[in-house]
Design a protein around this motif. Sequence first.
Motif, PDB file in Angstrom:
ATOM      1  N   THR A 126      20.485 -47.835  33.299  1.00  0.00           N
ATOM      2  CA  THR A 126      20.993 -46.500  32.991  1.00  0.00           C
ATOM      3  C   THR A 126      19.831 -45.603  32.588  1.00  0.00           C
ATOM      4  O   THR A 126      18.961 -46.026  31.835  1.00  0.00           O
ATOM      5  CB  THR A 126      21.997 -46.569  31.812  1.00  0.00           C
ATOM      6  N   TYR A 127      19.835 -44.381  33.079  1.00  0.00           N
ATOM      7  CA  TYR A 127      18.824 -43.407  32.664  1.00  0.00           C
ATOM      8  C   TYR A 127      19.507 -42.075  32.398  1.00  0.00           C
ATOM      9  O   TYR A 127      20.398 -41.672  33.141  1.00  0.00           O
ATOM     10  CB  TYR A 127      17.742 -43.225  33.740  1.00  0.00           C
ATOM     11  N   LEU A 128      19.086 -41.416  31.342  1.00  0.00           N
ATOM     12  CA  LEU A 128      19.505 -40.061  31.057  1.00  0.00           C
ATOM     13  C   LEU A 128      18.344 -39.180  31.499  1.00  0.00           C
ATOM     14  O   LEU A 128      17.244 -39.253  30.934  1.00  0.00           O
ATOM     15  CB  LEU A 128      19.771 -39.872  29.571  1.00  0.00           C
ATOM     16  N   VAL A 129      18.569 -38.395  32.541  1.00  0.00           N
ATOM     17  CA  VAL A 129      17.511 -37.593  33.145  1.00  0.00           C
ATOM     18  C   VAL A 129      17.675 -36.153  32.681  1.00  0.00           C
ATOM     19  O   VAL A 129      18.780 -35.598  32.728  1.00  0.00           O
ATOM     20  CB  VAL A 129      17.568 -37.681  34.683  1.00  0.00           C
ATOM     21  N   SER A 130      16.579 -35.558  32.249  1.00  0.00           N
ATOM     22  CA  SER A 130      16.648 -34.183  31.754  1.00  0.00           C
ATOM     23  C   SER A 130      17.159 -33.252  32.841  1.00  0.00           C
ATOM     24  O   SER A 130      16.825 -33.388  34.020  1.00  0.00           O
ATOM     25  CB  SER A 130      15.283 -33.727  31.246  1.00  0.00           C
ATOM     26  N   SER A 131      18.000 -32.300  32.433  1.00  0.00           N
ATOM     27  CA  SER A 131      18.581 -31.337  33.365  1.00  0.00           C
ATOM     28  C   SER A 131      17.562 -30.291  33.804  1.00  0.00           C
ATOM     29  O   SER A 131      17.716 -29.670  34.842  1.00  0.00           O
ATOM     30  CB  SER A 131      19.771 -30.628  32.721  1.00  0.00           C
ATOM     31  N   ALA A 132      16.532 -30.100  32.997  1.00  0.00           N
ATOM     32  CA  ALA A 132      15.434 -29.179  33.305  1.00  0.00           C
ATOM     33  C   ALA A 132      14.158 -29.812  32.792  1.00  0.00           C
ATOM     34  O   ALA A 132      14.195 -30.796  32.052  1.00  0.00           O
ATOM     35  CB  ALA A 132      15.672 -27.824  32.635  1.00  0.00           C
ATOM     36  N   LYS A 133      13.041 -29.245  33.165  1.00  0.00           N
ATOM     37  CA  LYS A 133      11.778 -29.787  32.688  1.00  0.00           C
ATOM     38  C   LYS A 133      11.637 -29.565  31.178  1.00  0.00           C
ATOM     39  O   LYS A 133      12.047 -28.543  30.647  1.00  0.00           O
ATOM     40  CB  LYS A 133      10.602 -29.149  33.419  1.00  0.00           C
ATOM     41  N   ALA A 134      11.067 -30.556  30.531  1.00  0.00           N
ATOM     42  CA  ALA A 134      10.826 -30.512  29.086  1.00  0.00           C
ATOM     43  C   ALA A 134       9.399 -30.049  28.826  1.00  0.00           C
ATOM     44  O   ALA A 134       8.577 -29.975  29.745  1.00  0.00           O
ATOM     45  CB  ALA A 134      11.043 -31.902  28.492  1.00  0.00           C
ATOM     46  N   THR A 135       9.122 -29.762  27.563  1.00  0.00           N
ATOM     47  CA  THR A 135       7.776 -29.361  27.170  1.00  0.00           C
ATOM     48  C   THR A 135       7.379 -30.054  25.873  1.00  0.00           C
ATOM     49  O   THR A 135       8.229 -30.443  25.077  1.00  0.00           O
ATOM     50  CB  THR A 135       7.685 -27.833  26.943  1.00  0.00           C
ATOM     51  N   VAL A 136       6.078 -30.184  25.705  1.00  0.00           N
ATOM     52  CA  VAL A 136       5.529 -30.598  24.416  1.00  0.00           C
ATOM     53  C   VAL A 136       5.369 -29.313  23.633  1.00  0.00           C
ATOM     54  O   VAL A 136       4.767 -28.353  24.112  1.00  0.00           O
ATOM     55  CB  VAL A 136       4.167 -31.318  24.584  1.00  0.00           C
ATOM     56  N   THR A 137       5.941 -29.275  22.449  1.00  0.00           N
ATOM     57  CA  THR A 137       5.948 -28.048  21.661  1.00  0.00           C
ATOM     58  C   THR A 137       5.928 -28.400  20.182  1.00  0.00           C
ATOM     59  O   THR A 137       6.100 -29.558  19.819  1.00  0.00           O
ATOM     60  CB  THR A 137       7.202 -27.213  21.993  1.00  0.00           C
ATOM     61  N   SER A 138       5.747 -27.433  19.337  1.00  0.00           N
ATOM     62  CA  SER A 138       5.867 -27.723  17.901  1.00  0.00           C
ATOM     63  C   SER A 138       7.344 -27.626  17.527  1.00  0.00           C
ATOM     64  O   SER A 138       8.090 -26.834  18.093  1.00  0.00           O
ATOM     65  CB  SER A 138       5.028 -26.746  17.082  1.00  0.00           C
ATOM     66  N   LEU A 139       7.756 -28.479  16.600  1.00  0.00           N
ATOM     67  CA  LEU A 139       9.127 -28.452  16.115  1.00  0.00           C
ATOM     68  C   LEU A 139       9.122 -27.900  14.697  1.00  0.00           C
ATOM     69  O   LEU A 139       8.109 -27.941  14.004  1.00  0.00           O
ATOM     70  CB  LEU A 139       9.737 -29.858  16.142  1.00  0.00           C
ATOM     71  N   ILE A 140      10.271 -27.391  14.259  1.00  0.00           N
ATOM     72  CA  ILE A 140      10.371 -26.809  12.922  1.00  0.00           C
ATOM     73  C   ILE A 140      10.095 -27.852  11.847  1.00  0.00           C
ATOM     74  O   ILE A 140       9.439 -27.578  10.861  1.00  0.00           O
ATOM     75  CB  ILE A 140      11.760 -26.163  12.723  1.00  0.00           C
ATOM     76  N   ARG A 141      10.579 -29.057  12.071  1.00  0.00           N
ATOM     77  CA  ARG A 141      10.403 -30.094  11.058  1.00  0.00           C
ATOM     78  C   ARG A 141       9.112 -30.876  11.299  1.00  0.00           C
ATOM     79  O   ARG A 141       8.599 -30.925  12.409  1.00  0.00           O
ATOM     80  CB  ARG A 141      11.597 -31.032  11.050  1.00  0.00           C
ATOM     81  N   ARG A 142       8.619 -31.462  10.239  1.00  0.00           N
ATOM     82  CA  ARG A 142       7.400 -32.265  10.323  1.00  0.00           C
ATOM     83  C   ARG A 142       7.691 -33.596  11.012  1.00  0.00           C
ATOM     84  O   ARG A 142       8.811 -34.104  10.942  1.00  0.00           O
ATOM     85  CB  ARG A 142       6.867 -32.535   8.921  1.00  0.00           C
ATOM     86  N   PRO A 143       6.672 -34.170  11.648  1.00  0.00           N
ATOM     87  CA  PRO A 143       6.897 -35.476  12.281  1.00  0.00           C
ATOM     88  C   PRO A 143       7.145 -36.551  11.232  1.00  0.00           C
ATOM     89  O   PRO A 143       6.501 -36.554  10.177  1.00  0.00           O
ATOM     90  CB  PRO A 143       5.602 -35.748  13.043  1.00  0.00           C
ATOM     91  N   PRO A 144       8.087 -37.434  11.481  1.00  0.00           N
ATOM     92  CA  PRO A 144       8.342 -38.509  10.531  1.00  0.00           C
ATOM     93  C   PRO A 144       7.191 -39.510  10.533  1.00  0.00           C
ATOM     94  O   PRO A 144       6.489 -39.665  11.533  1.00  0.00           O
ATOM     95  CB  PRO A 144       9.635 -39.150  11.041  1.00  0.00           C
TER      96      PRO A 144
END
Length: 150
Positions: free
Chosen positions: A100-118
Amino acid sequence: MTTPQVWVSATAQDIDYDGETPGSHWKLVGGIDTVQESDFFTYIQVLIGGHRTVKGSPAFYLDGDPDSEWVRQCNNQPPFWVAIDPWGEPRTSIHGAHPTYLVSSAKATVTSLIRRPPEPHPGRTVRPLKVPIKLKRVDGEVFTLWVQPE
């Protein structure tokens, strides 16, 4: 609990399952810590039948494999397709877990997120590189579900 595997492709969102991978154009880049990314994990659970609603935005921190060239160069990557194997490596030992694979509906990006990385679990021998990935919705959907035909 399994660790979903994350694959990326710069060229296509097609799954060409070869018995082990989603296809030769996909690169395995890491996994998703479902404890630390519990809100994002609801997006996966909805599609595999274990949850009714999603929480939060369609973004997560990838536990990137430090040996992956893609992960080491992630800040310079153009938008890319994402495929998530919700079962990860133990799929073969899970009763009823078809490829099983969940394939992104559109291209994703590497970006900054509001929360800090765990912080990675202190017991891990290989410390993953945290990569913030943001997915986009197309017609309200983040993923398309692909299951190997029987």
